[in-house]
Scaffold this motif. Structure first.
Motif, PDB file in Angstrom:
ATOM      1  N   PRO A 186       0.792  -1.234   0.000  1.00 15.87           N
ATOM      2  CA  PRO A 186       0.000   0.000   0.000  1.00 15.87           C
ATOM      3  C   PRO A 186       0.829   1.293   0.000  1.00 15.87           C
ATOM      4  O   PRO A 186       0.491   2.234  -0.709  1.00 15.87           O
ATOM      5  CB  PRO A 186      -0.832  -0.127   1.283  1.00 15.87           C
ATOM      6  CG  PRO A 186      -1.038  -1.596   1.435  1.00 15.87           C
ATOM      7  CD  PRO A 186       0.255  -2.216   0.978  1.00 15.87           C
ATOM      8  N   HIS A 188       4.176   1.485  -0.754  1.00 16.85           N
ATOM      9  CA  HIS A 188       5.397   1.386  -1.562  1.00 16.85           C
ATOM     10  C   HIS A 188       5.113   0.755  -2.919  1.00 16.85           C
ATOM     11  O   HIS A 188       4.808  -0.436  -3.007  1.00 16.85           O
ATOM     12  CB  HIS A 188       6.459   0.541  -0.845  1.00 16.85           C
ATOM     13  CG  HIS A 188       6.826   1.053   0.508  1.00 16.85           C
ATOM     14  ND1 HIS A 188       7.742   2.053   0.714  1.00 16.85           N
ATOM     15  CD2 HIS A 188       6.377   0.727   1.752  1.00 16.85           C
ATOM     16  CE1 HIS A 188       7.860   2.317   2.006  1.00 16.85           C
ATOM     17  NE2 HIS A 188       7.036   1.515   2.666  1.00 16.85           N
ATOM     18  N   THR A 190       2.674   1.283  -5.080  1.00 22.77           N
ATOM     19  CA  THR A 190       1.299   1.309  -5.564  1.00 22.77           C
ATOM     20  C   THR A 190       0.798   2.755  -5.458  1.00 22.77           C
ATOM     21  O   THR A 190       1.476   3.609  -4.887  1.00 22.77           O
ATOM     22  CB  THR A 190       0.339   0.428  -4.736  1.00 22.77           C
ATOM     23  OG1 THR A 190       0.175   1.026  -3.437  1.00 22.77           O
ATOM     24  CG2 THR A 190       0.867  -0.983  -4.568  1.00 22.77           C
ATOM     25  N   SER A 191      -0.393   3.008  -5.969  1.00 20.15           N
ATOM     26  CA  SER A 191      -1.053   4.299  -5.742  1.00 20.15           C
ATOM     27  C   SER A 191      -1.954   4.180  -4.515  1.00 20.15           C
ATOM     28  O   SER A 191      -3.129   4.531  -4.561  1.00 20.15           O
ATOM     29  CB  SER A 191      -1.861   4.694  -6.976  1.00 20.15           C
ATOM     30  OG  SER A 191      -1.030   4.813  -8.100  1.00 20.15           O
ATOM     31  N   PHE A 192      -1.369   3.688  -3.405  1.00 23.60           N
ATOM     32  CA  PHE A 192      -2.101   3.462  -2.162  1.00 23.60           C
ATOM     33  C   PHE A 192      -3.229   2.451  -2.327  1.00 23.60           C
ATOM     34  O   PHE A 192      -4.262   2.535  -1.646  1.00 23.60           O
ATOM     35  CB  PHE A 192      -2.658   4.778  -1.593  1.00 23.60           C
ATOM     36  CG  PHE A 192      -1.611   5.807  -1.304  1.00 23.60           C
ATOM     37  CD1 PHE A 192      -0.468   5.475  -0.606  1.00 23.60           C
ATOM     38  CD2 PHE A 192      -1.755   7.122  -1.718  1.00 23.60           C
ATOM     39  CE1 PHE A 192       0.504   6.437  -0.313  1.00 23.60           C
ATOM     40  CE2 PHE A 192      -0.800   8.086  -1.442  1.00 23.60           C
ATOM     41  CZ  PHE A 192       0.326   7.735  -0.739  1.00 23.60           C
TER      42      PHE A 192
END
Lengths: 238, 238, 238
Positions: A186, A188, A190-192
């Motif tokens: 989440p 790192h 990714t776009s959260f």
């Protein structure tokens, strides 16, 4: 559920659309030069292809990987909205470039046609989802999106909520000798999104084996949060 | 659908609320000094106005632009949650500052009252949305949020899923001679929303013409993903 | 609504799951060394615990804070997906480390068991939510997640949409002499969630008083956006 419209009569840029992931494909035969300067593309082409979805980044990227293999086009931008219409993952914006509008339109169409295959190992439940992808030979889309070496086998093993992806990754890597490209989570890589995803590369048989092992444990874990996860299309990884 | 509550009896800070975008307006007559230090404001005022929504950043910003023109207040913070309650776009947090609580309350009320107008060119379908905005004379809210030159005409052309916004931008820019301020996309200049948005400035007639051209192609493209997109309020850009 | 499955027969890593926030707990007794290198942990343990949810970061972090107090384990990663299944907040990925799998499994179980308490002051409505948390003595989870000094009282005061959190914070801080650790908002210190959150520390009585004051004004403000917000479990902060 399948492509429901392929009319090209609406606007000249329209190539096709699919209910699968709410995916739309378009082609701009000669993009405005000022707009091109404002886009974040790795290489400037005037013939631009666009594949854009609400749900699913992996499936569209894998589908585009087949498309660029089959046509004289290149992936020049991969962007990651935090979407899936309230789900735990991403949508995607893919831009491709080419020298001829018919090549680009053809690439977009190939990608749209591949979606029912590349969504084959996406498993959904009310609580989350799993995604598995495999290719024996990665090309430019998978390289740009996931850093996979071109020409080698590549696998994606993803679970949501993200902790399930951690255990899937651990099981997968222990199963077969593969190279770990990265682990996205989440906060790192990714776009959260609420996904844990390991990207692997290596020998085709080993990568496939690792992906299958990750899938097996993921299905059991996600089922613990309620219902059994199901795929909307036939699994393609065997 | 309209403002359903404007009671000021609940708590002293409450100014008004609207079902439109789940938007709430408040005023803190004398903000705590320590809190003010922890906020990310461009200028420190002790009289603080707050406009906060679940859905829609553009409409609230345009509405606030009218509000700051009409009152002795300034926009001091624009923040972009990735929201819209499962949709593809943003919500917004707007902070304004003033010297007098009655000015600030009045600005917040003007902004709330403008929402039914600035939501007039927001078009929704199950698959995505479009947003169009236009002002003949940009003020401080539009300047801080979008980098638009104050006093000049400004236009916003947005499509979701984001690829639709790419084609809308291309069409709009080709239609009339306008300045392109920026192009925002899922990984650049948004909070990972699934929107493609071009921000334009220039001559009033040209900006308006470009916005209308972008809207026309956007409505046709988004309709290809299923149903015809519809606006909840009358269009204001003609 | 409660824990619906605690079977350990599915896969060896599974510890337990809860419908509350779609939370799953797992333990990897000996994590793969290459995977461990790719995780973003503050300290490398081979015994790994995983607590992962779709909805709620604060409640799981507070629950884990009790768990690390009660066991020989440490929190080594806190990650913030932008989730809540279309809501305005976060989910969470928590990784803990330990020396013994039974310690780690026990910590995960304690955290799962605490969720019905730590969700006690989460109030939801169709328009948004509030979250309040309080502990008389912060431990490692709260320290890593929110920067709270260990051993001191800690409070969390959160409102969504985020503007409500600004007014809650102002009211809370004015109510009692507390230390403000930080104020998190959509573009600062969150994963673009639509929350305004003040983190406070200090004397136990003062922190509790501030949290209660923030809750009172938050409940009134959020109610202005439609329905009265309700909690699914009994409030624990009195």
């Amino acid at each position: 559920m399948d492509n429901f419209l392929n009319s090209t009569s609406v606007v000249p840029e329209f190539v096709g659309a699919s209910q699968i992931g709410d995916t739309i494909g378009m082609c701009i035969p000669s993009v405005d030069a000022i707009l091109l300067d404002h886009l974040h593309v790795s290489k400037k082409f005037t013939v631009l292809g666009v594949l854009s979805s609400r749900t699913g980044a992996g499936p569209q990227i894998m589908a585009m990987d087949e498309a660029v293999k089959a046509t004289n086009t290149e992936v020049i931008d991969v962007e990651w909205p935090r979407d899936t219409k309230g789900g735990a993952g991403h949508g995607v914006l893919l831009l491709i470039g080419g020298y001829d509008p018919s090549d680009v339109r053809s690439a977009i169409q190939v990608a749209l046609d591949n979606l029912s295959r590349t969504f084959g190992d996406v498993y959904n439940s009310a609580a989350g989802h799993l995604e598995l992808q495999f290719t024996a030979r990665a090309a430019g889309a998978v390289h740009m999106a996931f850093g996979a070496p071109e020409g080698k086998a590549y696998g994606l093993i993803c679970g949501a909520p993200s902790g399930i992806g951690v255990v899937m990754a651990d099981t997968a890597i222990k199963t077969a000798g593969v190279d770990v490209l990265s682990f996205a989570s989440p906060s790192h890589g990714t776009s959260f999104s609420n996904e844990g995803t390991v990207h692997i590369s290596g020998d085709s048989g080993a990568v496939r084996q690792a992906v299958i092992a990750g899938r097996e444990v993921g299905l059991k874990l996600l089922a613990q949060l309620g219902e059994k996860p199901v795929n909307d299309f036939p699994s393609y990884i065997r």
